[in-house]
Design a protein around this motif. Structure first.
Motif, PDB file in Angstrom:
ATOM      1  N   ALA A   1       0.688  -1.110   0.232  1.00  0.00           N
ATOM      2  CA  ALA A   1      -0.100   0.139   0.118  1.00  0.00           C
ATOM      3  C   ALA A   1       0.849   1.295  -0.003  1.00  0.00           C
ATOM      4  CB  ALA A   1      -1.065   0.013   1.211  1.00  0.00           C
ATOM      5  N   VAL A   2       1.781   1.196   0.884  1.00  0.00           N
ATOM      6  CA  VAL A   2       2.832   2.409   0.822  1.00  0.00           C
ATOM      7  C   VAL A   2       3.533   2.792  -0.591  1.00  0.00           C
ATOM      8  CG1 VAL A   2       4.900   3.256   1.967  1.00  0.00           C
ATOM      9  CG2 VAL A   2       3.287   2.283   3.466  1.00  0.00           C
ATOM     10  N   ARG A   3       3.786   1.816  -1.207  1.00  0.00           N
ATOM     11  CA  ARG A   3       4.570   1.891  -2.556  1.00  0.00           C
ATOM     12  C   ARG A   3       3.563   2.532  -3.625  1.00  0.00           C
ATOM     13  NH1 ARG A   3       8.885  -0.906  -4.413  1.00  0.00           N
ATOM     14  NH2 ARG A   3       7.880  -1.275  -6.335  1.00  0.00           N
ATOM     15  N   GLN A   4       2.324   2.560  -3.299  1.00  0.00           N
ATOM     16  CA  GLN A   4       1.503   3.504  -4.314  1.00  0.00           C
ATOM     17  C   GLN A   4       1.446   4.847  -4.164  1.00  0.00           C
ATOM     18  OE1 GLN A   4      -0.156   1.035  -6.154  1.00  0.00           O
ATOM     19  NE2 GLN A   4       0.939  -0.615  -5.055  1.00  0.00           N
ATOM     20  N   MET A   5       2.180   5.291  -2.573  1.00  0.00           N
ATOM     21  CA  MET A   5       2.133   6.627  -2.457  1.00  0.00           C
ATOM     22  C   MET A   5       3.592   7.139  -2.661  1.00  0.00           C
ATOM     23  SD  MET A   5      -0.853   6.578  -1.471  1.00  0.00           S
ATOM     24  CE  MET A   5      -2.126   5.468  -1.222  1.00  0.00           C
ATOM     25  N   ALA A   6       4.048   7.998  -1.740  1.00  0.00           N
ATOM     26  CA  ALA A   6       5.133   8.738  -2.212  1.00  0.00           C
ATOM     27  C   ALA A   6       6.102   9.050  -0.993  1.00  0.00           C
ATOM     28  CB  ALA A   6       4.890   9.826  -2.881  1.00  0.00           C
ATOM     29  N   PRO A   7       6.361   8.135  -0.071  1.00  0.00           N
ATOM     30  CA  PRO A   7       7.353   8.469   1.096  1.00  0.00           C
ATOM     31  C   PRO A   7       8.423   9.096   0.728  1.00  0.00           C
ATOM     32  CG  PRO A   7       7.279   6.224   0.796  1.00  0.00           C
ATOM     33  CD  PRO A   7       6.399   6.616  -0.204  1.00  0.00           C
ATOM     34  N   THR A   8       9.360  10.156   1.517  1.00  0.00           N
ATOM     35  CA  THR A   8      10.287  10.608   0.921  1.00  0.00           C
ATOM     36  C   THR A   8      11.610  10.388   2.155  1.00  0.00           C
ATOM     37  OG1 THR A   8       9.674  12.907   1.791  1.00  0.00           O
ATOM     38  CG2 THR A   8       9.746  12.371  -0.637  1.00  0.00           C
ATOM     39  N   ASP A   9      11.160   9.827   3.374  1.00  0.00           N
ATOM     40  CA  ASP A   9      12.201   9.375   4.383  1.00  0.00           C
ATOM     41  C   ASP A   9      11.786   7.918   4.457  1.00  0.00           C
ATOM     42  OD1 ASP A   9      13.781   8.464   6.549  1.00  0.00           O
ATOM     43  OD2 ASP A   9      13.288  10.239   7.550  1.00  0.00           O
ATOM     44  N   LEU A  10      12.428   6.964   3.416  1.00  0.00           N
ATOM     45  CA  LEU A  10      12.167   5.520   3.359  1.00  0.00           C
ATOM     46  C   LEU A  10      12.486   4.796   4.829  1.00  0.00           C
ATOM     47  CD1 LEU A  10      13.106   4.826  -0.453  1.00  0.00           C
ATOM     48  CD2 LEU A  10      10.999   5.837   0.722  1.00  0.00           C
ATOM     49  N   ALA A  11      13.502   5.191   5.540  1.00  0.00           N
ATOM     50  CA  ALA A  11      14.128   4.396   6.551  1.00  0.00           C
ATOM     51  C   ALA A  11      12.854   4.538   7.736  1.00  0.00           C
ATOM     52  CB  ALA A  11      15.473   4.802   7.154  1.00  0.00           C
ATOM     53  N   ARG A  12      12.444   5.861   8.052  1.00  0.00           N
ATOM     54  CA  ARG A  12      11.501   6.054   8.827  1.00  0.00           C
ATOM     55  C   ARG A  12      10.208   5.566   8.696  1.00  0.00           C
ATOM     56  NH1 ARG A  12      10.333  12.045  11.566  1.00  0.00           N
ATOM     57  NH2 ARG A  12      12.714  12.080  11.515  1.00  0.00           N
ATOM     58  N   THR A  13       9.761   5.585   7.323  1.00  0.00           N
ATOM     59  CA  THR A  13       8.497   5.270   6.901  1.00  0.00           C
ATOM     60  C   THR A  13       8.614   3.636   6.962  1.00  0.00           C
ATOM     61  OG1 THR A  13       8.513   6.707   5.168  1.00  0.00           O
ATOM     62  CG2 THR A  13       7.029   4.961   5.012  1.00  0.00           C
ATOM     63  N   GLY A  14       9.557   2.991   6.725  1.00  0.00           N
ATOM     64  CA  GLY A  14       9.912   1.406   6.916  1.00  0.00           C
ATOM     65  C   GLY A  14       9.790   0.960   8.267  1.00  0.00           C
ATOM     66  N   ALA A  15      10.211   1.838   9.095  1.00  0.00           N
ATOM     67  CA  ALA A  15      10.417   1.538  10.674  1.00  0.00           C
ATOM     68  C   ALA A  15       8.820   1.747  11.099  1.00  0.00           C
ATOM     69  CB  ALA A  15      11.117   2.701  11.443  1.00  0.00           C
ATOM     70  N   PHE A  16       8.036   2.588  10.829  1.00  0.00           N
ATOM     71  CA  PHE A  16       6.811   2.607  11.269  1.00  0.00           C
ATOM     72  C   PHE A  16       5.830   1.662  10.625  1.00  0.00           C
ATOM     73  CE2 PHE A  16       7.671   6.497  12.999  1.00  0.00           C
ATOM     74  CZ  PHE A  16       6.800   6.769  13.980  1.00  0.00           C
ATOM     75  N   ALA A  17       6.267   1.082   9.317  1.00  0.00           N
ATOM     76  CA  ALA A  17       5.565   0.178   8.683  1.00  0.00           C
ATOM     77  C   ALA A  17       5.876  -1.097   9.615  1.00  0.00           C
ATOM     78  CB  ALA A  17       5.873  -0.227   7.355  1.00  0.00           C
ATOM     79  N   GLY A  18       7.026  -1.414   9.959  1.00  0.00           N
ATOM     80  CA  GLY A  18       7.576  -2.428  10.788  1.00  0.00           C
ATOM     81  C   GLY A  18       6.554  -2.295  12.250  1.00  0.00           C
ATOM     82  N   LEU A  19       6.664  -1.292  12.662  1.00  0.00           N
ATOM     83  CA  LEU A  19       6.021  -1.068  13.928  1.00  0.00           C
ATOM     84  C   LEU A  19       4.667  -1.298  14.110  1.00  0.00           C
ATOM     85  CD1 LEU A  19       6.202   0.099  16.950  1.00  0.00           C
ATOM     86  CD2 LEU A  19       5.719   2.359  15.963  1.00  0.00           C
ATOM     87  N   VAL A  20       3.880  -0.716  12.827  1.00  0.00           N
ATOM     88  CA  VAL A  20       2.581  -1.166  12.912  1.00  0.00           C
ATOM     89  C   VAL A  20       2.256  -2.718  12.521  1.00  0.00           C
ATOM     90  CG1 VAL A  20       0.499  -0.882  11.361  1.00  0.00           C
ATOM     91  CG2 VAL A  20       1.830   1.156  11.865  1.00  0.00           C
ATOM     92  N   ALA A  21       3.060  -3.247  11.501  1.00  0.00           N
ATOM     93  CA  ALA A  21       2.970  -4.670  11.398  1.00  0.00           C
ATOM     94  C   ALA A  21       3.203  -5.661  12.872  1.00  0.00           C
ATOM     95  CB  ALA A  21       3.948  -5.161  10.337  1.00  0.00           C
ATOM     96  N   GLY A  22       4.199  -5.110  13.531  1.00  0.00           N
ATOM     97  CA  GLY A  22       4.394  -6.025  14.897  1.00  0.00           C
ATOM     98  C   GLY A  22       3.314  -5.710  15.885  1.00  0.00           C
ATOM     99  N   CYS A  23       2.826  -4.484  16.028  1.00  0.00           N
ATOM    100  CA  CYS A  23       1.605  -4.419  16.856  1.00  0.00           C
ATOM    101  C   CYS A  23       0.451  -5.151  16.358  1.00  0.00           C
ATOM    102  CB  CYS A  23       1.344  -3.135  16.730  1.00  0.00           C
ATOM    103  SG  CYS A  23       2.207  -1.740  17.502  1.00  0.00           S
ATOM    104  N   VAL A  24      -0.021  -5.256  15.107  1.00  0.00           N
ATOM    105  CA  VAL A  24      -1.156  -5.877  14.614  1.00  0.00           C
ATOM    106  C   VAL A  24      -0.649  -7.279  14.846  1.00  0.00           C
ATOM    107  CG1 VAL A  24      -1.744  -6.772  12.016  1.00  0.00           C
ATOM    108  CG2 VAL A  24      -1.894  -4.388  12.766  1.00  0.00           C
ATOM    109  N   SER A  25       0.552  -7.972  14.513  1.00  0.00           N
ATOM    110  CA  SER A  25       0.827  -9.268  14.873  1.00  0.00           C
ATOM    111  C   SER A  25       0.631  -9.854  16.330  1.00  0.00           C
ATOM    112  CB  SER A  25       2.375  -9.652  14.258  1.00  0.00           C
ATOM    113  OG  SER A  25       2.522 -10.858  14.585  1.00  0.00           O
ATOM    114  N   ALA A  26       0.969  -8.850  16.971  1.00  0.00           N
ATOM    115  CA  ALA A  26       1.117  -8.998  18.655  1.00  0.00           C
ATOM    116  C   ALA A  26      -0.541  -9.058  19.111  1.00  0.00           C
ATOM    117  CB  ALA A  26       1.665  -7.909  19.246  1.00  0.00           C
ATOM    118  N   ILE A  27      -1.453  -8.200  18.577  1.00  0.00           N
ATOM    119  CA  ILE A  27      -2.749  -8.138  18.652  1.00  0.00           C
ATOM    120  C   ILE A  27      -3.168  -9.612  18.261  1.00  0.00           C
ATOM    121  CG2 ILE A  27      -5.149  -7.386  18.001  1.00  0.00           C
ATOM    122  CD1 ILE A  27      -3.856  -4.763  17.915  1.00  0.00           C
ATOM    123  N   GLY A  28      -2.945 -10.242  17.170  1.00  0.00           N
ATOM    124  CA  GLY A  28      -3.522 -11.585  16.723  1.00  0.00           C
ATOM    125  C   GLY A  28      -2.958 -12.604  17.698  1.00  0.00           C
TER     126      GLY A  28
END
Lengths: 213, 185
Positions: free
Chosen positions: A148-175
């Motif tokens: 989904a993020v690849r359809q957009m235009a992040p300009t700080d890829l490391a930070r965006t990646g970190a947040f994507a990882g954080l969100v995925a980690g939280c979602v997985s922990a909820i499961g």
């Protein structure tokens, strides 16, 4: 190619676009990732024993709720980061604060109620399963979110990646909380917190490779 | 003429609603700002003007394919600047220049100057188009280059209007991708 020719090409028969699709698409990716994570836990690991009883449901719900406190601001920042220049409008503090609060709570509960389970409250007997499951399950929501993020235009890829990882980690922990039967606060803080942090780190490293446009 | 935030933002809002004339004006005004920005940045590290033109076109294509990421409630120029800077850093990284050569800059800098002296980039549109599948190339030719309406193009190709729109959209994205992969010809 002349720049004027390019401009003529781009502006001929230009289609209207919907600027709301960022919020919609990223939220949908997070929701879909959460559904898949819960589904995997439910059908592969199985829900914890007696999930329908109050004694098991309330602690499971608490784990989900505390993780959601990290997930919601993280998702909002992820959406901001997918717009060009979004990194200038996002501060990391709001996401780190709930994290620190959970850790503090764990330390306090450990200090003031040490006799209850002894050192086993930290180690538990499920820690290994937790440490393996959360990052492994997180791969699915992470992939959906990156797509989904690849359809957009992040300009700080490391930070965006970190947040994507954080969100995925939280979602997985909820499961995973649907399955996990260890309800001690130190266990939750260390192993849930630790694996979510690990997912964040992985996203931070992978972001620049996966999200380049 | 120096970029004026309020004017450009009004043009951008109209463009997002599908106003082609506003969009054309917007892109040509932004191209002057982008060109000046890139020439300035590249000159400081001893790079050529053709590279500046390539980058100007990269940035215009990025602005076009990513225009849905602009929030109409926010100012436009910081958004344009973020794209311009991202494309510059990406370009330098791929041409093995050090990012440390690049001074910190902000949105002010892209509004400060403009440059209308356009030259040709190293991209060859016909060859780029030639790499696309037939259907995409044909619809782009008709709708984007010959200026036919979507309905006219649809009847000429024997496709539905929505197929034509999808084909043009995907084709443009593919063009941008091949340029981004340094399809420098």
């Amino acid at each position: 190619m002349k720049t004027d020719d390019l401009i003529a090409m781009l502006s001929t028969n230009v289609e209207p676009v919907d600027h709301r699709q960022i919020v919609r698409n990223i939220s949908m990716a997070v929701a879909a990732g959460a559904a898949v994570a819960v589904g995997i836990v439910f059908f592969v690991l199985g829900p914890r024993a007696g999930l329908t009883t109050v004694a098991a449901f309330i602690p499971a719900l608490l784990k989900v709720a505390v993780t959601a406190i990290i997930l919601v601001p993280a998702s909002i920042y992820l959406i901001r980061l997918t717009r060009p220049g979004g990194e200038r409008r996002s501060s990391v503090t709001l996401v780190v604060l709930p994290f620190i609060a959970v850790m503090l709570l764990a330390v306090l509960s450990h200090t003031f109620a040490p006799s209850y389970h002894g050192h086993w409250t930290i180690l538990g007997d499920e820690w290994l399963e937790c440490v393996i499951s959360i990052p492994l399950i997180a791969i699915v929501p992470f992939s959906v979110i990156v797509w989904a993020v690849r359809q957009m235009a992040p300009t700080d890829l490391a930070r965006t990646g970190a947040f994507a990882g954080l969100v995925a980690g939280c979602v997985s922990a909820i499961g995973y909380a649907v399955h996990c039967a260890d309800d001690s606060v130190p266990f939750f803080a260390l192993w849930y917190g630790g694996t979510i942090a690990l997912c964040t780190f992985a996203g931070w490293r992978l972001g620049p490779k996966l999200m380049r446009w | 003429m120096v970029a004026n935030e309020a004017d450009l933002r009004a043009l951008m809002r109209a463009s997002l609603r599908g106003d082609a004339a506003a969009y054309r004006t917007l892109l040509s005004r932004l191209s002057a700002n982008l060109r000046a920005y890139y020439k300035g940045r590249l000159a400081r590290i001893g790079r050529s003007a053709t590279e500046a033109e390539d980058l100007t076109q990269d940035a215009l294509m990025a602005i076009h394919t990513r225009r849905h990421t602009y929030d109409p409630a926010a100012p436009l120029m910081p958004w344009v600047h973020a794209i311009a800077r991202y494309k510059l850093i990406d370009h330098l990284r791929h041409t093995h220049a050090s990012m440390k050569d690049l001074p910190i800059d902000d949105a002010e800098e892209i509004m400060a100057q403009d440059d209308h002296v356009g030259s040709e980039s190293a991209y060859d549109l016909n060859r780029l188009l030639g790499q696309l599948p037939d259907k995409m190339r044909r619809t782009i030719q008709l709708v984007k280059l010959d200026g036919l309406s979507v309905a006219e193009a649809a009847s000429q190709c024997g496709m539905s209007e929505s197929d034509v729109k999808v084909s043009v959209h995907r084709g443009l994205k593919a063009l941008v991708t091949s340029v981004a992969r340094k399809g420098r010809l």
